[in-house]
Enzyme design. Structure first.
Site, PDB file in Angstrom:
ATOM      1  CB  THR A  16     124.477 144.131  66.460  1.00  0.00           C
ATOM      2  OG1 THR A  16     125.209 142.940  66.259  1.00  0.00           O
ATOM      3  CG2 THR A  16     124.049 144.223  67.906  1.00  0.00           C
ATOM      4  CG  ASP A  60     125.390 138.223  61.339  1.00  0.00           C
ATOM      5  OD1 ASP A  60     125.129 138.122  62.545  1.00  0.00           O
ATOM      6  OD2 ASP A  60     126.553 138.344  60.894  1.00  0.00           O
ATOM      7  CB  SER A  61     127.885 142.254  58.326  1.00  0.00           C
ATOM      8  OG  SER A  61     128.844 141.993  59.309  1.00  0.00           O
ATOM      9  CB  SER A  62     128.811 136.533  59.128  1.00  0.00           C
ATOM     10  OG  SER A  62     129.222 137.111  60.337  1.00  0.00           O
ATOM     11  CG  ASP A  93     130.772 140.323  62.935  1.00  0.00           C
ATOM     12  OD1 ASP A  93     131.192 140.990  63.902  1.00  0.00           O
ATOM     13  OD2 ASP A  93     130.032 139.334  63.067  1.00  0.00           O
ATOM     14  CB  THR A 168     141.249 146.860  60.509  1.00  0.00           C
ATOM     15  OG1 THR A 168     141.188 145.462  60.388  1.00  0.00           O
ATOM     16  CG2 THR A 168     142.076 147.248  61.712  1.00  0.00           C
ATOM     17  CB  THR A 279     152.894 144.455  56.898  1.00  0.00           C
ATOM     18  OG1 THR A 279     153.269 143.913  58.173  1.00  0.00           O
ATOM     19  CG2 THR A 279     152.099 145.738  57.136  1.00  0.00           C
ATOM     20  CD  GLN A 280     151.878 137.798  59.574  1.00  0.00           C
ATOM     21  OE1 GLN A 280     151.853 137.285  60.680  1.00  0.00           O
ATOM     22  NE2 GLN A 280     151.974 137.083  58.470  1.00  0.00           N
ATOM     23  CB  CYS A 281     152.680 144.688  61.312  1.00  0.00           C
ATOM     24  SG  CYS A 281     154.191 143.784  61.511  1.00  0.00           S
TER      25      CYS A 281
HETATM   26  N1  ASP Z   1     127.294 139.698  63.666  1.00  0.00           N
HETATM   27  C1  ASP Z   1     126.919 141.077  63.579  1.00  0.00           C
HETATM   28  C2  ASP Z   1     127.108 141.541  62.151  1.00  0.00           C
HETATM   29  O1  ASP Z   1     128.195 141.821  61.759  1.00  0.00           O
HETATM   30  C3  ASP Z   1     127.708 141.910  64.520  1.00  0.00           C
HETATM   31  C4  ASP Z   1     127.397 143.394  64.437  1.00  0.00           C
HETATM   32  O2  ASP Z   1     126.413 143.825  63.900  1.00  0.00           O
HETATM   33  O3  ASP Z   1     128.164 144.174  64.981  1.00  0.00           O
HETATM   34  O4  ASP Z   1     126.144 141.607  61.415  1.00  0.00           O
END
Ligand code: ASP
Length: 343
Positions: A16, A60-62, A93, A168, A279-281
């Site tokens: 972003t 996009d980091s996804s 992300d 995280t 742990t998922q906590c």
């Molecule tokens: N979808 C974006 C990414 O992770 C969100 C961001 O940049 O914060 O690339």
């Protein structure tokens, strides 16, 4: 002491922070990095020399994969001796995954590598990008007695620098998008930069920096939940090529004690699949064998992930597999703290 200004390399991977709105579709898309510098003329005022480069195709980091982590490590290695510090602009992300991975892929790091990004695009009136970027650069350039103050991989967001492999992402809505549940902030940015010296990581100074580019991603994250069924877990046990599982267990490392569950965990171990218990906590640590229901009680080979975040556990597992850590010593190697990532 050096009399020249610190030199910082800014690496734009996407996210972003460097995006603009496509007015036809209404979607955010990455733009040419040179525009980023135009957007922040204030960069010129920081007391350091800034150079920049960008991924050929900012993403996009996804869409990040371990191949991008390797590309990033190669870029840093190539430029390591020419710069005093590095700032990596990355989508928020998956930033904690990438930053954790980079922390494990570089051994005996003696310079700062600071990850940052933003929740709003740089051109947005209310953007958080400018503060994040400017302070991340200031931190990367921060020196005391001619030495970098930060000599590890950090993640800077909304007035706090954290150890990257402790972070995280906690919010898709707030500027305060990251936290470090089990380790204090390294630096807090207020009127001045408050450095928490006692929390900073220091690698052995006598050792040269090493860059590892071997990642094995034949792994899986399994979050336990009430209702996890035998056929579903069995299908995981039968997955071809699976080498490791990060199990996000309940509370301080607990799991259901159904016979079928215990049997399938044993089968996985017999097949040579590595199982790390975290742990998922949101905070806290695994306490092996503390409860009757402790996952550790099912099989002695289960690896104690202690207070690791999911992101750090995954990256550490991939790196140790990539480096061909022998099965016989894998548990011992994993349970050893190597970059300040766990207690
Ligand atoms: N979808 C974006 C990414 O992770 C969100 C961001 O940049 O914060 O690339």
């Amino acid at each position: 002491m050096k009399d020249t200004k610190p030199s910082i390399l800014l690496i734009y991977t996407g996210g972003t922070i460097g995006m603009v709105k496509d007015y036809d579709s209404g979607a955010l898309k990455a733009f040419d990095f040179s525009n980023l510098e135009k957007q922040i003329p204030e960069l010129k005022q920081i007391d350091c020399q800034i150079s920049s480069l960008s991924f050929d195709y900012p993403i996009d980091s996804s869409n990040i994969t371990p191949d991008h982590w390797i590309a990033l490590v190669e870029l840093i290695e190539k430029n390591y001796h020419s710069y005093d510090g590095f700032v990596v602009l990355h989508g928020s992300d998956t930033m904690s995954y990438t930053a954790s991975a980079i922390s494990f892929m570089i051994d005996h790091l003696h310079k700062p590598i600071i990850f940052t990004g933003s929740q709003l695009p740089i051109g947005d009136l209310r953007t958080d990008a400018k503060e994040n970027l400017i302070t991340a650069i200031e931190i990367a350039a921060l020196q005391e007695d001619g030495e970098a103050v930060v000599q590890e991989v950090g993640l800077y967001f909304e007035y706090k620098l954290y150890r990257a492999n402790r972070t995280t992402k906690i919010s898709a809505a707030h500027f305060n998008a990251f936290t470090s549940p089990n380790y204090p902030a390294l630096i807090e940015s207020g009127v001045s930069l408050e450095v928490n010296n006692a929390a900073l990581y220091r690698a052995d100074k006598t050792k040269a920096t090493e860059f590892s580019k071997c990642i094995d991603s034949s792994v899986l994250i399994l979050k336990l939940f009430p209702g996890l069924s035998e056929p579903i877990l069995r299908s995981i046990v039968q997955t071809k090529g699976l080498k490791g599982i990060i199990v996000e267990s309940f509370g301080s490392g607990n799991a259901p004690m159904f016979d079928w569950f215990k049997k399938l965990i044993d089968e996985l171990v017999e097949q040579g699949v590595l199982i790390v218990n975290i742990t998922q906590c949101f905070g806290g640590s695994v306490l092996p064998s503390h409860y009757e229901t402790s996952l550790a009680r099912i099989n002695k080979q289960i690896i104690n992930g202690k207070d690791l975040t999911t992101e750090a556990a995954l990256a550490k597992m991939m790196l140790l597999l990539g480096n061909k850590t022998p099965y016989s010593t894998y548990k011992e190697s994993f349970e050893k703290e190597i970059r300040g990532e766990m207690k």
